[in-house]
Design an enzyme around this catalytic site. Structure first.
Site, short mmCIF file in Angstrom:
data_model
loop_
_atom_site.label_atom_id
_atom_site.label_comp_id
_atom_site.label_asym_id
_atom_site.label_seq_id
_atom_site.Cartn_x
_atom_site.Cartn_y
_atom_site.Cartn_z
N ARG A 189 10.37 -31.27 21.97
CA ARG A 189 10.92 -31.47 20.63
C ARG A 189 10.23 -32.63 19.92
O ARG A 189 9.59 -33.49 20.54
CB ARG A 189 12.41 -31.74 20.75
CG ARG A 189 12.78 -32.96 21.59
CD ARG A 189 13.00 -34.26 20.83
NE ARG A 189 14.02 -34.16 19.83
CZ ARG A 189 15.33 -34.26 20.09
NH1 ARG A 189 15.75 -34.49 21.33
NH2 ARG A 189 16.21 -34.16 19.10
N CYS A 235 15.08 -32.93 13.25
CA CYS A 235 14.30 -32.72 14.46
C CYS A 235 13.83 -31.27 14.54
O CYS A 235 14.32 -30.41 13.82
CB CYS A 235 15.12 -33.04 15.71
SG CYS A 235 15.84 -34.69 15.73
N ASN A 243 20.07 -32.86 15.53
CA ASN A 243 21.05 -33.21 14.52
C ASN A 243 21.58 -31.96 13.82
O ASN A 243 20.82 -31.04 13.49
CB ASN A 243 20.40 -34.15 13.50
CG ASN A 243 21.43 -34.96 12.72
OD1 ASN A 243 22.52 -35.23 13.22
ND2 ASN A 243 21.08 -35.34 11.50
#
Length: 325
Positions: free
Chosen positions: A16, A2, A79
């Site tokens: 994001r 991400c 992550n």
């Protein structure tokens, strides 16, 4: 993997890309001020800041991926495998499960300073939401409407809170190492750049944009960090809402992932499931999805923020083409 970013014009924006090979039933969720928040450490909040964000809603509880509150504080979990370490409960600490860290911060804090203060007491635990939903390895970026950003990472050496001067975050390595790696690109420029190859040698620039030679273009987290930091910190736009939001998505879309380019196994590909942009002043959540590049929006102030019921909005998916003839 991400990417997260902050961007400021007249207002302040945060959002994001969610890059994964699969999707849960993500929805935009609005948690009003009286929604009962019962944390796993026994603390309960019957009244708190209202929150809007992208969430997987399970048994009426929003598992937020990214969100902002009505006070103008935003937060996203990305992550962070291998480096992330979640602990057992610790005596003398505020033990907060990883899945509830976003509502823990956003329900109680209004800015970065308050978030930093609250984090001083926190131990992020490995408690599961349920047997079917074990904790994901995460780290977090937090941004406020004062143009401040921090990164929160819990590793084997403890809980670390980094000031974030570039206003972006991806995945591994740890944030301090991402900043060290960024120095490898200190000669990259948005301008045409000077010839430094050798003294007295004039090499003619045969193309525009040659000052950016060396910027990485692959999909790794370290490369995406460099590319999105360069794009974000050199971005220019008008300061009205449409121009600002449009530019924010251009920043995120500079590092989106396309199906087929990151293969994870038989018929498995990592793609950008959605991109989000939150206006921290106005509490508006904008998003695009992989199959719908049109910007959709949910305004938290168009819901009942004084109530106790969650409001959820299914994502608008599927390509929408405007035929002009």
């Amino acid at each position: 993997m991400c990417t997260a970013a902050a961007y400021s014009t007249k207002d302040h924006y945060f959002g994001r890309n969610l890059d994964l090979e699969y999707s849960y039933h993500e929805q935009v969720a609005v948690m009003p001020e009286k929604f009962p928040l019962a944390f796993r450490n026994g603390k309960t909040l019957d009244s708190h800041h209202a929150i809007i964000g992208m969430a997987f809603v399970v048994e009426g509880y929003p598992l937020f991926y990214d969100a902002c509150n009505e006070a103008g504080l935003g937060m996203a979990g990305l992550n962070f495998p291998d480096n992330c370490v979640f602990n057992d409960n610790m005596e003398g600490k505020e033990n907060v499960a990883s899945f509830e860290l976003i509502p823990w911060i956003l329900s109680q804090c209004t800015n970065i300073e308050e978030a930093k203060k609250l984090l001083e007491t926190v131990n992020i635990t490995k408690e599961c939401f349920s047997e079917k939903l074990p904790p994901n390895p995460l780290h977090w970026m937090i941004a406020d409407k004062n143009d401040r950003q921090i990164v929160v990472e819990q590793t084997s050496t403890g809980l670390h809170v980094y000031d974030n001067p570039v206003g972006v975050m991806t995945n591994n390595p740890t944030f301090d190492m991402q900043m060290v790696n960024l120095a490898n690109y200190r000669n990259v420029t948005a301008e045409q750049g000077e010839c430094r190859f050798a003294k007295g040698l004039d090499l003619h620039p045969y193309s525009r944009g040659m000052g950016g030679l060396g910027l990485p273009g692959d999909l790794s987290s370290a490369s995406r960090f460099v590319k999105v930091a360069f794009t974000r910190m050199n971005s220019v736009s008008a300061d009205d809402e449409v121009s600002s939001v449009s530019q924010f998505f251009h920043i995120l879309h500079s590092v989106t992932q396309q199906r087929g380019c990151c293969k994870l196994g038989e018929d498995k590909y990592e793609i950008t499931i959605y991109s989000s942009c939150m206006n921290l002043e106005e509490g508006i959540y904008y998003y695009t999805t992989y199959d719908n590049s049109r910007i959709s929006a949910v305004n938290m102030h168009h819901t009942d923020l004084t109530g106790n019921k969650l409001s959820v909005f299914d994502l608008v998916k599927g390509d929408q083409v405007l035929y002009q003839n």
